[in-house]
Scaffold this active site. Structure first.
Site, PDB file in Angstrom:
ATOM      1  N   SER A 296     -21.574 -37.538 -28.879  1.00  0.00           N
ATOM      2  CA  SER A 296     -22.297 -36.273 -28.833  1.00  0.00           C
ATOM      3  C   SER A 296     -21.595 -35.326 -27.871  1.00  0.00           C
ATOM      4  O   SER A 296     -20.406 -35.515 -27.576  1.00  0.00           O
ATOM      5  CB  SER A 296     -23.753 -36.506 -28.434  1.00  0.00           C
ATOM      6  OG  SER A 296     -24.512 -35.347 -28.657  1.00  0.00           O
ATOM      7  N   ASN A 297     -22.281 -34.309 -27.388  1.00  0.00           N
ATOM      8  CA  ASN A 297     -21.685 -33.345 -26.455  1.00  0.00           C
ATOM      9  C   ASN A 297     -22.776 -32.827 -25.520  1.00  0.00           C
ATOM     10  O   ASN A 297     -23.931 -33.228 -25.619  1.00  0.00           O
ATOM     11  CB  ASN A 297     -21.015 -32.206 -27.236  1.00  0.00           C
ATOM     12  CG  ASN A 297     -21.998 -31.469 -28.114  1.00  0.00           C
ATOM     13  OD1 ASN A 297     -22.973 -30.900 -27.646  1.00  0.00           O
ATOM     14  ND2 ASN A 297     -21.775 -31.510 -29.429  1.00  0.00           N
TER      15      ASN A 297
END
Ligand code: C5P
Length: 225
Positions: free
Chosen positions: A29-30
């Site tokens: 993810s980020n």
């Protein structure tokens, strides 16, 4: 009260990160917080729109008067976006979508004792949600994208505007300490086929109100003075 520049309009907004599972305990993810997208959703609702907010995993309360659809993966977000866009006047993509996902999600936790280190992660490209909506030939809303850049902001954003067939793009420099992923503030440049315009640094909540007014003027010209 300010004029309701989106009165009667149906608006869909994607926000936050997506998340791609590697195995039952891990994901890619980020650092997207979702703040900008949630602020735009709230501003659009205040401007009279009927808002669908498609949110990845974020820690944010749902703004008042909004329909929120929670999703996890990019493919989930695409499905929700396609469904919402079927009945929508304006589509705003602020989500920080994970560009690649694991080719397979391991059924069991990946063990570090496994051999073949170089094969641990095999990735496949995710669909581009905003380009998919903007590429429609029917039921195509006015489409606004975001571009988070670290250099040559206007140039890279114009490339995305053209490549993804967007009507407008909102670009920001995420290397600037005045804005970006987790900040409450942001500074953006708005680019469309008519030109570009830099907005002064402001709180994301204030910026959202300005952006909604600007987008409404371009998306629905002649409806408001
Ligand atoms: O190519 P890039 O990720 O920089 O483009 C950013 C814009 O494209 C944002 O509006 C983002 O929400 C959208 N996007 C998307 N689906 C993807 C990748 C980006 O909708 N798979």
């Amino acid at each position: 009260a300010p004029e309701q520049v989106l009165k009667g309009k149906k608006v869909t907004i994607t926000a936050g990160p997506t998340r791609e599972a590697l195995d039952p305990v891990r994901y890619l993810s980020n650092h997207s917080s979702g703040k900008m997208g949630f602020a735009i959703a709230a501003a659009a609702a205040r401007a009279g729109a009927e808002v669908t907010l498609i949110a990845g995993p974020v820690r944010l309360d749902t703004p008042a008067g909004i329909k929120r659809v929670d999703v996890v993966s990019t493919e989930d977000m695409l499905r929700a976006a396609e469904a919402a866009a079927d009945d929508c006047d304006l589509f705003i993509a602020s989500a920080a979508v994970v560009d690649f996902r694991p080719t397979v999600v391991a059924a069991q936790k990946i063990k570090k004792e496994d051999d073949n280190e170089s094969d641990v992660l095999q990735l496949v490209k995710n669909p581009d949600i905003v380009a998919t909506i903007a590429g429609r030939t029917s039921k195509r809303p006015f489409v606004v994208g975001f571009a988070a850049e670290t250099e040559k902001v206007a140039e890279h954003a114009k490339g995305k505007l053209a490549r993804k067939n967007l009507d407008m793009i909102i670009a920001n420099d995420v290397s600037d300490p005045e804005g970006g992923f987790n900040s409450d503030r942001n500074q953006v440049m708005v680019i469309d086929h008519a030109g570009e315009q830099a907005l002064p640094a402001a709180l994301k909540t204030e910026l959202a109100t300005q952006l909604v007014e600007l987008i409404a003027t371009r998306a629905f010209p002649g409806q408001h003075q």
